[in-house]
Scaffold this motif. Structure first.
Motif, PDB file in Angstrom:
ATOM      1  N   GLU A 122       2.674   6.872 -13.043  1.00  0.00           N
ATOM      2  CA  GLU A 122       3.849   7.727 -12.876  1.00  0.00           C
ATOM      3  C   GLU A 122       4.342   7.673 -11.434  1.00  0.00           C
ATOM      4  O   GLU A 122       3.587   7.339 -10.513  1.00  0.00           O
ATOM      5  N   LEU A 123       5.607   8.035 -11.263  1.00  0.00           N
ATOM      6  CA  LEU A 123       6.193   8.094  -9.934  1.00  0.00           C
ATOM      7  C   LEU A 123       7.085   9.325  -9.857  1.00  0.00           C
ATOM      8  O   LEU A 123       7.920   9.559 -10.746  1.00  0.00           O
ATOM      9  N   SER A 124       6.898  10.127  -8.830  1.00  0.00           N
ATOM     10  CA  SER A 124       7.744  11.300  -8.600  1.00  0.00           C
ATOM     11  C   SER A 124       8.166  11.314  -7.142  1.00  0.00           C
ATOM     12  O   SER A 124       7.501  10.747  -6.275  1.00  0.00           O
ATOM     13  N   ILE A 125       9.259  11.993  -6.909  1.00  0.00           N
ATOM     14  CA  ILE A 125       9.756  12.158  -5.543  1.00  0.00           C
ATOM     15  C   ILE A 125       9.747  13.640  -5.227  1.00  0.00           C
ATOM     16  O   ILE A 125      10.246  14.466  -6.010  1.00  0.00           O
ATOM     17  N   LEU A 126       9.169  13.985  -4.099  1.00  0.00           N
ATOM     18  CA  LEU A 126       9.130  15.354  -3.604  1.00  0.00           C
ATOM     19  C   LEU A 126      10.211  15.509  -2.545  1.00  0.00           C
ATOM     20  O   LEU A 126      10.228  14.778  -1.557  1.00  0.00           O
ATOM     21  N   PHE A 127      11.122  16.427  -2.792  1.00  0.00           N
ATOM     22  CA  PHE A 127      12.184  16.729  -1.840  1.00  0.00           C
ATOM     23  C   PHE A 127      11.928  18.101  -1.230  1.00  0.00           C
ATOM     24  O   PHE A 127      11.607  19.043  -1.953  1.00  0.00           O
ATOM     25  N   GLU A 128      12.078  18.198   0.064  1.00  0.00           N
ATOM     26  CA  GLU A 128      12.118  19.483   0.764  1.00  0.00           C
ATOM     27  C   GLU A 128      13.502  19.545   1.392  1.00  0.00           C
ATOM     28  O   GLU A 128      13.681  19.248   2.565  1.00  0.00           O
ATOM     29  N   ASN A 129      14.492  19.896   0.571  1.00  0.00           N
ATOM     30  CA  ASN A 129      15.881  19.808   0.995  1.00  0.00           C
ATOM     31  C   ASN A 129      16.699  20.830   0.210  1.00  0.00           C
ATOM     32  O   ASN A 129      16.782  20.734  -1.024  1.00  0.00           O
ATOM     33  N   PRO A 130      17.311  21.787   0.886  1.00  0.00           N
ATOM     34  CA  PRO A 130      18.070  22.822   0.174  1.00  0.00           C
ATOM     35  C   PRO A 130      19.240  22.286  -0.649  1.00  0.00           C
ATOM     36  O   PRO A 130      19.523  22.815  -1.725  1.00  0.00           O
ATOM     37  N   GLU A 131      19.914  21.233  -0.189  1.00  0.00           N
ATOM     38  CA  GLU A 131      21.037  20.682  -0.944  1.00  0.00           C
ATOM     39  C   GLU A 131      20.563  20.024  -2.232  1.00  0.00           C
ATOM     40  O   GLU A 131      21.185  20.190  -3.287  1.00  0.00           O
ATOM     41  N   VAL A 132      19.479  19.285  -2.168  1.00  0.00           N
ATOM     42  CA  VAL A 132      18.916  18.673  -3.373  1.00  0.00           C
ATOM     43  C   VAL A 132      18.461  19.764  -4.338  1.00  0.00           C
ATOM     44  O   VAL A 132      18.738  19.711  -5.540  1.00  0.00           O
ATOM     45  N   ALA A 133      17.785  20.778  -3.807  1.00  0.00           N
ATOM     46  CA  ALA A 133      17.303  21.877  -4.652  1.00  0.00           C
ATOM     47  C   ALA A 133      18.463  22.598  -5.329  1.00  0.00           C
ATOM     48  O   ALA A 133      18.382  22.933  -6.524  1.00  0.00           O
ATOM     49  N   GLU A 134      19.547  22.812  -4.621  1.00  0.00           N
ATOM     50  CA  GLU A 134      20.701  23.501  -5.209  1.00  0.00           C
ATOM     51  C   GLU A 134      21.357  22.648  -6.292  1.00  0.00           C
ATOM     52  O   GLU A 134      21.730  23.155  -7.351  1.00  0.00           O
ATOM     53  N   SER A 135      21.476  21.349  -6.058  1.00  0.00           N
ATOM     54  CA  SER A 135      22.026  20.455  -7.088  1.00  0.00           C
ATOM     55  C   SER A 135      21.140  20.444  -8.328  1.00  0.00           C
ATOM     56  O   SER A 135      21.637  20.501  -9.462  1.00  0.00           O
ATOM     57  N   LEU A 136      19.844  20.374  -8.129  1.00  0.00           N
ATOM     58  CA  LEU A 136      18.917  20.395  -9.245  1.00  0.00           C
ATOM     59  C   LEU A 136      18.972  21.741  -9.970  1.00  0.00           C
ATOM     60  O   LEU A 136      18.947  21.788 -11.203  1.00  0.00           O
ATOM     61  N   ALA A 137      19.072  22.813  -9.225  1.00  0.00           N
ATOM     62  CA  ALA A 137      19.134  24.148  -9.835  1.00  0.00           C
ATOM     63  C   ALA A 137      20.309  24.254 -10.793  1.00  0.00           C
ATOM     64  O   ALA A 137      20.172  24.819 -11.887  1.00  0.00           O
ATOM     65  N   ARG A 138      21.461  23.714 -10.429  1.00  0.00           N
ATOM     66  CA  ARG A 138      22.632  23.771 -11.322  1.00  0.00           C
ATOM     67  C   ARG A 138      22.338  23.094 -12.657  1.00  0.00           C
ATOM     68  O   ARG A 138      22.687  23.612 -13.723  1.00  0.00           O
ATOM     69  N   VAL A 139      21.692  21.948 -12.609  1.00  0.00           N
ATOM     70  CA  VAL A 139      21.358  21.220 -13.844  1.00  0.00           C
ATOM     71  C   VAL A 139      20.319  21.993 -14.652  1.00  0.00           C
ATOM     72  O   VAL A 139      20.487  22.223 -15.856  1.00  0.00           O
ATOM     73  N   LEU A 140      19.240  22.405 -14.003  1.00  0.00           N
ATOM     74  CA  LEU A 140      18.137  23.057 -14.721  1.00  0.00           C
ATOM     75  C   LEU A 140      18.541  24.412 -15.291  1.00  0.00           C
ATOM     76  O   LEU A 140      18.158  24.755 -16.414  1.00  0.00           O
ATOM     77  N   TYR A 141      19.327  25.177 -14.554  1.00  0.00           N
ATOM     78  CA  TYR A 141      19.784  26.465 -15.090  1.00  0.00           C
ATOM     79  C   TYR A 141      20.783  26.264 -16.229  1.00  0.00           C
ATOM     80  O   TYR A 141      20.907  27.115 -17.104  1.00  0.00           O
ATOM     81  N   GLY A 142      21.467  25.110 -16.238  1.00  0.00           N
ATOM     82  CA  GLY A 142      22.295  24.764 -17.388  1.00  0.00           C
ATOM     83  C   GLY A 142      21.449  24.578 -18.636  1.00  0.00           C
ATOM     84  O   GLY A 142      21.784  25.064 -19.713  1.00  0.00           O
ATOM     85  N   TYR A 143      20.322  23.866 -18.484  1.00  0.00           N
ATOM     86  CA  TYR A 143      19.387  23.718 -19.606  1.00  0.00           C
ATOM     87  C   TYR A 143      18.881  25.077 -20.060  1.00  0.00           C
ATOM     88  O   TYR A 143      18.821  25.367 -21.257  1.00  0.00           O
ATOM     89  N   LEU A 144      18.519  25.903 -19.099  1.00  0.00           N
ATOM     90  CA  LEU A 144      17.989  27.221 -19.428  1.00  0.00           C
ATOM     91  C   LEU A 144      19.031  28.033 -20.189  1.00  0.00           C
ATOM     92  O   LEU A 144      18.713  28.686 -21.176  1.00  0.00           O
TER      93      LEU A 144
END
Length: 160
Positions: A122-144
């Motif tokens: 497996e391969l994953s990328i760890l981001f410590e970045n508020p802009e990336v987190a906010e972009s991801l949050a929009r997608v994930l909260y859409g799923y939710l």
């Protein structure tokens, strides 16, 4: 970059996910198609919720594998009792993402299960970045938002 597989010691993706959840102060949002957590991952999720972190899990209502669906559901009651909000997405969902607080995001090929943690490459990328987190949050909260919250008293049928 986190690479893991049967030839990689110390399960780096698993450790990074558990560490991030244990470090959470505000929110944990986990989306995975296959949820069969290790004991330490289960402890991290329930501990986060018990200490007041807004903790949510999104999985498909029905996985493409009946055994995985049954295995995942076997954890839902304990998660819900601890305060983890469990949501079931109406279709198969293949996103593998973990969002923690306002800056930490882990994205990649790894499911939240023993096979991905220990047996698959497996391969994953760890981001410590508020802009990336906010972009991801929009997608994930859409799923939710498109999902139904798990209710232990109203378990859906395994087949449609």
């Amino acid at each position: 970059m986190l690479a893991a597989g049967p030839d990689t010691p110390f399960e780096p993706i698993h450790r990074a996910q558990v560490f991030a959840i244990n470090a959470a102060r505000k929110r944990v949002l986990l989306v995975t198609p296959y949820f069969v957590p290790s004991e330490s991952a289960m402890m991290a999720l329930t501990s986060a919720a018990l200490r007041g972190v807004d903790t949510a899990l999104v999985v498909p209502l029905r996985s493409d594998n009946l055994m995985v669906t049954l295995a995942a559901r076997s954890y839902f009651d304990d998660l819900a009792r601890a305060g983890v909000r469990v949501y079931e997405f109406p279709r198969m969902l293949h996103t593998k993402a973990l969002l923690v607080d306002d800056a930490t995001a882990i994205l990649g090929s790894s499911n939240f299960d023993h096979r991905s943690f220990r047996l698959h490459f497996e391969l994953s990328i760890l981001f410590e970045n508020p802009e990336v987190a906010e972009s991801l949050a929009r997608v994930l909260y859409g799923y939710l938002g498109d999902s139904t919250r798990f209710n232990p008293r109203n378990k859906p049928p395994l087949r449609s």
